[in-house]
Scaffold this motif. Structure first.
Motif, PDB file in Angstrom:
ATOM      1  N   SER A  37       0.870  -1.302  -0.085  1.00 47.55           N
ATOM      2  CA  SER A  37      -0.029  -0.311   0.157  1.00 47.55           C
ATOM      3  C   SER A  37       0.468   1.270  -0.098  1.00 47.55           C
ATOM      4  CB  SER A  37      -0.599   0.107   1.065  1.00 47.55           C
ATOM      5  OG  SER A  37       0.057   0.015   2.621  1.00 47.55           O
ATOM      6  N   GLN A  38       2.042   0.826   0.308  1.00 44.27           N
ATOM      7  CA  GLN A  38       3.406   2.139   0.793  1.00 44.27           C
ATOM      8  C   GLN A  38       3.726   2.951  -0.662  1.00 44.27           C
ATOM      9  OE1 GLN A  38       5.711   2.913   4.144  1.00 44.27           O
ATOM     10  NE2 GLN A  38       3.739   2.978   5.228  1.00 44.27           N
ATOM     11  N   GLN A  39       3.247   1.660  -1.918  1.00 46.83           N
ATOM     12  CA  GLN A  39       3.786   1.523  -3.498  1.00 46.83           C
ATOM     13  C   GLN A  39       3.443   2.610  -4.564  1.00 46.83           C
ATOM     14  OE1 GLN A  39       7.310   0.566  -3.403  1.00 46.83           O
ATOM     15  NE2 GLN A  39       7.000   0.307  -1.465  1.00 46.83           N
ATOM     16  N   GLY A  40       1.891   2.951  -3.661  1.00 44.36           N
ATOM     17  CA  GLY A  40       1.609   3.727  -4.879  1.00 44.36           C
ATOM     18  C   GLY A  40       0.219   2.731  -5.501  1.00 44.36           C
ATOM     19  N   ASP A  41      -0.012   1.932  -4.443  1.00 47.04           N
ATOM     20  CA  ASP A  41      -0.955   0.430  -5.044  1.00 47.04           C
ATOM     21  C   ASP A  41      -2.380   0.334  -4.489  1.00 47.04           C
ATOM     22  OD1 ASP A  41      -0.279  -1.174  -3.540  1.00 47.04           O
ATOM     23  OD2 ASP A  41       0.334  -2.544  -5.139  1.00 47.04           O
ATOM     24  N   ASP A 114      -6.250   0.217   5.866  1.00 49.26           N
ATOM     25  CA  ASP A 114      -5.985   0.303   4.691  1.00 49.26           C
ATOM     26  C   ASP A 114      -5.570   2.397   4.837  1.00 49.26           C
ATOM     27  OD1 ASP A 114      -6.195  -1.216   3.413  1.00 49.26           O
ATOM     28  OD2 ASP A 114      -8.191  -1.427   3.287  1.00 49.26           O
ATOM     29  N   ILE A 115      -7.046   2.919   5.609  1.00 51.68           N
ATOM     30  CA  ILE A 115      -6.879   4.002   5.609  1.00 51.68           C
ATOM     31  C   ILE A 115      -7.298   4.772   7.814  1.00 51.68           C
ATOM     32  CG2 ILE A 115      -7.520   4.895   3.918  1.00 51.68           C
ATOM     33  CD1 ILE A 115     -10.475   5.464   4.927  1.00 51.68           C
ATOM     34  N   ALA A 116      -6.452   5.808   8.147  1.00 50.58           N
ATOM     35  CA  ALA A 116      -7.117   6.059   9.471  1.00 50.58           C
ATOM     36  C   ALA A 116      -7.776   7.550   9.356  1.00 50.58           C
ATOM     37  CB  ALA A 116      -6.092   6.255  10.007  1.00 50.58           C
ATOM     38  N   ILE A 117      -9.666   7.041  10.200  1.00 52.38           N
ATOM     39  CA  ILE A 117     -10.183   8.284  10.448  1.00 52.38           C
ATOM     40  C   ILE A 117     -10.224   7.700  11.755  1.00 52.38           C
ATOM     41  CG2 ILE A 117     -11.977   9.228   9.566  1.00 52.38           C
ATOM     42  CD1 ILE A 117     -12.052   7.870   7.184  1.00 52.38           C
ATOM     43  N   GLU A 246      -1.431   8.885  -4.014  1.00 50.86           N
ATOM     44  CA  GLU A 246      -2.028  10.193  -5.231  1.00 50.86           C
ATOM     45  C   GLU A 246      -2.883  10.289  -4.543  1.00 50.86           C
ATOM     46  OE1 GLU A 246       1.173   8.963  -5.633  1.00 50.86           O
ATOM     47  OE2 GLU A 246       2.128  10.489  -4.764  1.00 50.86           O
ATOM     48  N   ASP A 247      -3.184   9.083  -5.809  1.00 56.08           N
ATOM     49  CA  ASP A 247      -5.415   8.684  -6.572  1.00 56.08           C
ATOM     50  C   ASP A 247      -5.771   8.697  -5.288  1.00 56.08           C
ATOM     51  OD1 ASP A 247      -3.769   6.713  -5.485  1.00 56.08           O
ATOM     52  OD2 ASP A 247      -4.734   5.127  -7.617  1.00 56.08           O
ATOM     53  N   MET A 248      -5.698   7.809  -4.377  1.00 55.61           N
ATOM     54  CA  MET A 248      -6.001   7.914  -3.722  1.00 55.61           C
ATOM     55  C   MET A 248      -6.230   9.493  -1.940  1.00 55.61           C
ATOM     56  SD  MET A 248      -7.889   5.457  -1.174  1.00 55.61           S
ATOM     57  CE  MET A 248      -9.081   5.127  -0.334  1.00 55.61           C
ATOM     58  N   VAL A 249      -5.652  10.186  -2.114  1.00 53.64           N
ATOM     59  CA  VAL A 249      -5.651  11.319  -1.411  1.00 53.64           C
ATOM     60  C   VAL A 249      -7.112  11.691  -1.985  1.00 53.64           C
ATOM     61  CG1 VAL A 249      -5.108  12.839  -1.039  1.00 53.64           C
ATOM     62  CG2 VAL A 249      -3.492  11.081  -0.624  1.00 53.64           C
ATOM     63  N   LYS A 250      -6.646  11.736  -4.098  1.00 55.18           N
ATOM     64  CA  LYS A 250      -7.135  12.600  -4.359  1.00 55.18           C
ATOM     65  C   LYS A 250      -9.276  12.211  -4.351  1.00 55.18           C
ATOM     66  CE  LYS A 250      -8.610  13.801  -8.939  1.00 55.18           C
ATOM     67  NZ  LYS A 250      -8.266  13.868 -10.472  1.00 55.18           N
ATOM     68  N   LEU A 251      -8.949  10.814  -4.331  1.00 52.78           N
ATOM     69  CA  LEU A 251      -9.884  10.323  -3.933  1.00 52.78           C
ATOM     70  C   LEU A 251     -11.132  10.847  -3.018  1.00 52.78           C
ATOM     71  CD1 LEU A 251     -11.931   7.469  -5.172  1.00 52.78           C
ATOM     72  CD2 LEU A 251     -11.579   7.705  -2.427  1.00 52.78           C
ATOM     73  N   VAL A 252     -10.367  10.361  -1.793  1.00 53.68           N
ATOM     74  CA  VAL A 252     -10.957  11.081  -0.230  1.00 53.68           C
ATOM     75  C   VAL A 252     -11.658  12.818  -0.192  1.00 53.68           C
ATOM     76  CG1 VAL A 252     -10.315  11.242   1.774  1.00 53.68           C
ATOM     77  CG2 VAL A 252      -9.734   9.212   0.950  1.00 53.68           C
ATOM     78  N   ASN A 253     -10.875  13.544  -0.974  1.00 55.15           N
ATOM     79  CA  ASN A 253     -10.555  14.758  -0.637  1.00 55.15           C
ATOM     80  C   ASN A 253     -12.204  14.988  -1.797  1.00 55.15           C
ATOM     81  OD1 ASN A 253      -8.567  15.891   0.579  1.00 55.15           O
ATOM     82  ND2 ASN A 253      -7.034  16.228  -1.379  1.00 55.15           N
ATOM     83  N   GLU A 254     -12.220  14.675  -2.623  1.00 53.92           N
ATOM     84  CA  GLU A 254     -13.399  14.458  -3.730  1.00 53.92           C
ATOM     85  C   GLU A 254     -14.532  13.789  -2.723  1.00 53.92           C
ATOM     86  OE1 GLU A 254     -13.002  12.476  -7.075  1.00 53.92           O
ATOM     87  OE2 GLU A 254     -11.745  13.928  -7.652  1.00 53.92           O
ATOM     88  N   VAL A 255     -14.434  12.928  -1.755  1.00 52.56           N
ATOM     89  CA  VAL A 255     -15.391  12.250  -1.000  1.00 52.56           C
ATOM     90  C   VAL A 255     -15.645  14.085  -0.109  1.00 52.56           C
ATOM     91  CG1 VAL A 255     -15.909  11.048   1.151  1.00 52.56           C
ATOM     92  CG2 VAL A 255     -15.559  10.032  -1.322  1.00 52.56           C
ATOM     93  N   ILE A 256     -14.625  14.225   0.872  1.00 53.49           N
ATOM     94  CA  ILE A 256     -15.004  15.428   1.744  1.00 53.49           C
ATOM     95  C   ILE A 256     -15.850  16.516   1.229  1.00 53.49           C
ATOM     96  CG2 ILE A 256     -14.188  16.071   2.862  1.00 53.49           C
ATOM     97  CD1 ILE A 256     -11.622  15.064   3.694  1.00 53.49           C
TER      98      ILE A 256
END
Length: 280
Positions: A37-41, A114-117, A246-256
């Motif tokens: 997960s830290q390799q961008g996939d 996968d993520i922490a909230i 970065e794609d995951m960061v972008k998706l999460v920002n879209e959801v926010i």
């Protein structure tokens, strides 16, 4: 503290302990290990397995807490609602893992979640280990005291030499140590732990995020807001994501962004549920 309120706090602790049993403790992740997960996939991995594993730390209403009205003692709250929206955007099922706050980032590094909230403040130190989304919540940071001490404290200076409680590895712990340097800071795993210690006279105050503090003030008439706030705090709640995605960061920002008008409704909904749970 009234017996019913203390029982509610103890219930939160017990439920949190059940969740903590499977999280692997607070040991730091092996820095030599570089999980996939830290390799961008990360996004690809989530879609392939069909689940988004979200780490959180209950006992922090209305962000996350155990819904005691449900037989399965599900973790609910603002952060879980946001996690559900992220999972829906990805087209997968949300799986919530409850653990101590201090274990969250190391669990990301160890590829256990996968993520922490969990109302995580995006500090420069934490950015060394993970990437963060844009902020989805802002809140002041205050000091809770016993109602009998109301009016005793006017400024942060008045807390010098006192014993201050805080949740371990949080911004509130850091604020207590830096802005009240001559105080003794006692860091415990969960907010209910600190409030029980405050009730027993072992602490003089508890540092807390304002939105969370309001829940405990409603639950417990023996608590009071000291009226003192920590100063010059740039605090925000963000989603923690493994570095390089970065794609995951972008998706999460879209959801926010898509749910920014819904978040006030979540605050109201889960604040009311947390208070109702505490009355039982």
């Amino acid at each position: 503290m009234k017996r019913a309120v203390q029982a509610a706090l103890l219930g939160l602790l017990a439920a949190g302990a059940l969740g903590l049993a499977g999280c692997g403790g607070d040991k730091p992740a092996d820095s030599a290990k570089q999980p996939s997960s830290q390799q961008g996939d990360l996004m690809k991995k989530i879609k392939e397995k069909g689940t988004l594993v979200m780490g959180t730390s209950s006992g922090f209403p209305p962000y996350e807490f155990i819904d005691t009205s449900r037989s399965d003692k599900t973790v609910v709250g603002i952060d879980v609602a946001l996690g559900q929206k992220i999972a829906e955007k990805l087209g997968v099922k949300l799986v919530v893992q409850d653990m101590s706050f201090s274990a969250l980032l190391s669990s990301i590094a160890a590829d256990k979640i996968d993520i922490a909230i969990s109302a995580i403040n995006a500090t420069d130190e934490r950015r060394k280990a993970v990437d963060f989304s844009e902020s989805y919540m802002h809140s002041p940071h205050i000091l809770l005291i016993r109602k009998e001490d109301a009016g005793k404290y006017k400024t942060l200076e008045d807390f010098r030499g006192k014993t201050i409680g805080a949740q371990k590895s949080t911004l509130q712990e850091d604020l207590a140590r830096t802005q009240i340097p001559e105080s003794k800071v006692v860091a415990l795993d969960r907010i209910p732990d600190t409030l029980i210690e405050l009730d027993h006279g072992k602490l003089d105050a508890v540092a807390s995020q304002g939105v969370v503090a309001q829940q405990y003030l409603i639950m417990n008439p023996e608590l009071a807001d000291s009226g003192v706030k920590f100063e010059n705090v740039k605090s925000s709640s963000c989603v923690a994501i493994p570095k390089g995605n970065e794609d995951m960061v972008k998706l999460v920002n879209e959801v926010i962004e898509e749910n920014k008008d819904q978040i006030p409704n979540w605050i109201q909904e889960y604040s009311a549920l947390a208070v109702e749970n505490a009355k039982k």
